[in-house]
Motif scaffolding. Sequence first.
Motif, PDB file in Angstrom:
ATOM      1  N   MET A   1       0.828  -1.187   0.000  1.00 21.66           N
ATOM      2  CA  MET A   1       0.000   0.000   0.000  1.00 21.66           C
ATOM      3  C   MET A   1       0.879   1.260   0.000  1.00 21.66           C
ATOM      4  O   MET A   1       1.877   1.328   0.706  1.00 21.66           O
ATOM      5  CB  MET A   1      -0.896  -0.004   1.245  1.00 21.66           C
ATOM      6  N   ALA A   2       0.486   2.247  -0.799  1.00 19.55           N
ATOM      7  CA  ALA A   2       1.268   3.486  -0.918  1.00 19.55           C
ATOM      8  C   ALA A   2       1.251   4.262   0.387  1.00 19.55           C
ATOM      9  O   ALA A   2       0.251   4.286   1.104  1.00 19.55           O
ATOM     10  CB  ALA A   2       0.714   4.337  -2.046  1.00 19.55           C
ATOM     11  N   GLU A   3       2.365   4.923   0.672  1.00 22.10           N
ATOM     12  CA  GLU A   3       2.472   5.754   1.871  1.00 22.10           C
ATOM     13  C   GLU A   3       2.146   7.196   1.564  1.00 22.10           C
ATOM     14  O   GLU A   3       2.448   8.083   2.340  1.00 22.10           O
ATOM     15  CB  GLU A   3       3.880   5.630   2.444  1.00 22.10           C
ATOM     16  N   TYR A   4       1.553   7.441   0.405  1.00 20.23           N
ATOM     17  CA  TYR A   4       1.148   8.780  -0.003  1.00 20.23           C
ATOM     18  C   TYR A   4      -0.263   8.689  -0.581  1.00 20.23           C
ATOM     19  O   TYR A   4      -0.740   7.610  -0.918  1.00 20.23           O
ATOM     20  CB  TYR A   4       2.128   9.381  -1.013  1.00 20.23           C
ATOM     21  N   PHE A   5      -0.920   9.842  -0.737  1.00 18.81           N
ATOM     22  CA  PHE A   5      -2.294   9.881  -1.236  1.00 18.81           C
ATOM     23  C   PHE A   5      -2.322  10.466  -2.643  1.00 18.81           C
ATOM     24  O   PHE A   5      -1.698  11.496  -2.907  1.00 18.81           O
ATOM     25  CB  PHE A   5      -3.163  10.746  -0.316  1.00 18.81           C
ATOM     26  N   ASP A  13       2.655   8.818 -13.493  1.00 17.20           N
ATOM     27  CA  ASP A  13       3.397   7.993 -14.444  1.00 17.20           C
ATOM     28  C   ASP A  13       4.584   7.354 -13.734  1.00 17.20           C
ATOM     29  O   ASP A  13       5.213   7.967 -12.879  1.00 17.20           O
ATOM     30  CB  ASP A  13       3.910   8.843 -15.613  1.00 17.20           C
ATOM     31  N   GLU A  14       4.894   6.146 -14.115  1.00 17.91           N
ATOM     32  CA  GLU A  14       6.036   5.435 -13.548  1.00 17.91           C
ATOM     33  C   GLU A  14       7.188   5.431 -14.543  1.00 17.91           C
ATOM     34  O   GLU A  14       6.944   5.419 -15.744  1.00 17.91           O
ATOM     35  CB  GLU A  14       5.638   4.009 -13.175  1.00 17.91           C
ATOM     36  N   PRO A  15       8.422   5.430 -14.088  1.00 20.50           N
ATOM     37  CA  PRO A  15       8.800   5.494 -12.683  1.00 20.50           C
ATOM     38  C   PRO A  15       8.914   6.945 -12.212  1.00 20.50           C
ATOM     39  O   PRO A  15       9.259   7.835 -12.963  1.00 20.50           O
ATOM     40  CB  PRO A  15      10.176   4.833 -12.667  1.00 20.50           C
ATOM     41  N   CYS A  16       8.601   7.144 -10.967  1.00 18.18           N
ATOM     42  CA  CYS A  16       8.854   8.398 -10.269  1.00 18.18           C
ATOM     43  C   CYS A  16       8.955   8.055  -8.790  1.00 18.18           C
ATOM     44  O   CYS A  16       8.614   6.951  -8.385  1.00 18.18           O
ATOM     45  CB  CYS A  16       7.772   9.447 -10.544  1.00 18.18           C
ATOM     46  N   ARG A  17       9.452   8.993  -7.999  1.00 15.88           N
ATOM     47  CA  ARG A  17       9.591   8.738  -6.569  1.00 15.88           C
ATOM     48  C   ARG A  17       8.740   9.742  -5.829  1.00 15.88           C
ATOM     49  O   ARG A  17       8.855  10.958  -6.053  1.00 15.88           O
ATOM     50  CB  ARG A  17      11.053   8.863  -6.144  1.00 15.88           C
ATOM     51  N   ILE A  18       7.872   9.237  -4.946  1.00 17.04           N
ATOM     52  CA  ILE A  18       6.996  10.095  -4.155  1.00 17.04           C
ATOM     53  C   ILE A  18       7.174   9.724  -2.688  1.00 17.04           C
ATOM     54  O   ILE A  18       6.997   8.567  -2.306  1.00 17.04           O
ATOM     55  CB  ILE A  18       5.521   9.933  -4.566  1.00 17.04           C
ATOM     56  N   GLY A  19       7.520  10.713  -1.867  1.00 18.18           N
ATOM     57  CA  GLY A  19       7.783  10.484  -0.453  1.00 18.18           C
ATOM     58  C   GLY A  19       6.526  10.248   0.359  1.00 18.18           C
ATOM     59  O   GLY A  19       5.420  10.659  -0.014  1.00 18.18           O
ATOM     60  N   SER A  20       6.701   9.612   1.498  1.00 18.90           N
ATOM     61  CA  SER A  20       5.570   9.308   2.367  1.00 18.90           C
ATOM     62  C   SER A  20       4.943  10.589   2.903  1.00 18.90           C
ATOM     63  O   SER A  20       5.610  11.599   3.091  1.00 18.90           O
ATOM     64  CB  SER A  20       6.003   8.406   3.528  1.00 18.90           C
ATOM     65  N   GLY A  21       3.641  10.532   3.108  1.00 15.42           N
ATOM     66  CA  GLY A  21       2.901  11.663   3.636  1.00 15.42           C
ATOM     67  C   GLY A  21       2.517  12.697   2.601  1.00 15.42           C
ATOM     68  O   GLY A  21       1.805  13.660   2.905  1.00 15.42           O
ATOM     69  N   THR A  22       2.941  12.527   1.358  1.00 14.14           N
ATOM     70  CA  THR A  22       2.608  13.480   0.287  1.00 14.14           C
ATOM     71  C   THR A  22       1.170  13.269  -0.149  1.00 14.14           C
ATOM     72  O   THR A  22       0.668  12.147  -0.187  1.00 14.14           O
ATOM     73  CB  THR A  22       3.587  13.314  -0.894  1.00 14.14           C
ATOM     74  N   LYS A  23       0.511  14.383  -0.504  1.00 16.52           N
ATOM     75  CA  LYS A  23      -0.869  14.341  -0.989  1.00 16.52           C
ATOM     76  C   LYS A  23      -0.920  14.988  -2.372  1.00 16.52           C
ATOM     77  O   LYS A  23      -0.423  16.091  -2.565  1.00 16.52           O
ATOM     78  CB  LYS A  23      -1.801  15.061  -0.036  1.00 16.52           C
ATOM     79  N   ILE A  36       9.533  13.591  -5.753  1.00 18.59           N
ATOM     80  CA  ILE A  36       8.746  14.408  -4.831  1.00 18.59           C
ATOM     81  C   ILE A  36       9.055  13.929  -3.418  1.00 18.59           C
ATOM     82  O   ILE A  36       8.920  12.740  -3.120  1.00 18.59           O
ATOM     83  CB  ILE A  36       7.241  14.292  -5.132  1.00 18.59           C
ATOM     84  N   GLY A  37       9.473  14.845  -2.569  1.00 16.15           N
ATOM     85  CA  GLY A  37       9.870  14.492  -1.211  1.00 16.15           C
ATOM     86  C   GLY A  37       8.694  14.169  -0.298  1.00 16.15           C
ATOM     87  O   GLY A  37       7.530  14.180  -0.705  1.00 16.15           O
ATOM     88  N   GLU A  38       9.012  13.937   0.947  1.00 17.05           N
ATOM     89  CA  GLU A  38       8.012  13.603   1.962  1.00 17.05           C
ATOM     90  C   GLU A  38       7.156  14.820   2.318  1.00 17.05           C
ATOM     91  O   GLU A  38       7.620  15.961   2.264  1.00 17.05           O
ATOM     92  CB  GLU A  38       8.698  13.108   3.235  1.00 17.05           C
ATOM     93  N   ASN A  39       5.918  14.539   2.689  1.00 17.95           N
ATOM     94  CA  ASN A  39       4.988  15.540   3.236  1.00 17.95           C
ATOM     95  C   ASN A  39       4.754  16.740   2.327  1.00 17.95           C
ATOM     96  O   ASN A  39       4.567  17.860   2.800  1.00 17.95           O
ATOM     97  CB  ASN A  39       5.450  16.002   4.617  1.00 17.95           C
ATOM     98  N   CYS A  40       4.772  16.510   1.018  1.00 16.36           N
ATOM     99  CA  CYS A  40       4.439  17.580   0.075  1.00 16.36           C
ATOM    100  C   CYS A  40       2.927  17.628  -0.116  1.00 16.36           C
ATOM    101  O   CYS A  40       2.224  16.648   0.101  1.00 16.36           O
ATOM    102  CB  CYS A  40       5.126  17.335  -1.265  1.00 16.36           C
TER     103      CYS A  40
END
Length: 191
Positions: A1-5, A13-23, A36-40
């Motif tokens: 399960m993703a750690e972002y919303f 689009d894949e691949p990309c990196r999205i940090g946890s807590g990002t919406k 994209i870093g965390e909590n964005c």
Amino acid sequence: MAEYFVHESSYVDEPCRIGSGTKIWHFSHIMQGCEIGENCNIGQNVVISPGVVLGRNVKIQNNVSVYTGVRCEDDVFLGPSCVFTNVVNPRSHVCRKDEYRETVLQRGCSVGANSTIVCGHRIGRYALIGAGSVVTKDVPDYALVVGNPARVKGYVCACGEKLDFCDGQAVCKCGKKYELNEGTVKETGAL
């Protein structure tokens, strides 16, 4: 399960990196190869182009396109409908993808609503770009710039409050102290 919303109306689009807590909110498009870093917080109708890098806690308001060549450090704020460019002399019939210029938004800076950031420039740490401004050159750390073209009209604290300098010294109501020397502002501590 993703750690972002990601809202169901958005595309990632894949691949990309999205940090946890990002919406990522309604009707946005996150393109391959971006980071994209965390909590964005990515607002409605936002496009993040390939190769864009966003640090932690970056806030992007509605209707912003962040084009290839833009790099935002931690705690950057991009106001509604602000605009970035990545080529200085675009032509529909001439491919200039190999001429993209880097634009760097340093830690804690804020870009006001409907501002335009011409590519190839650096927005300094904790700088504040006034709404509707057109940035055509580098912006110093802590500078408050407004207008078209944007010009330095003063300086702001890391907390965003305007600084009033007397003999090159200022103390913000938040308690941080600053020194102004030949157009360069440095934080010197706290009360």
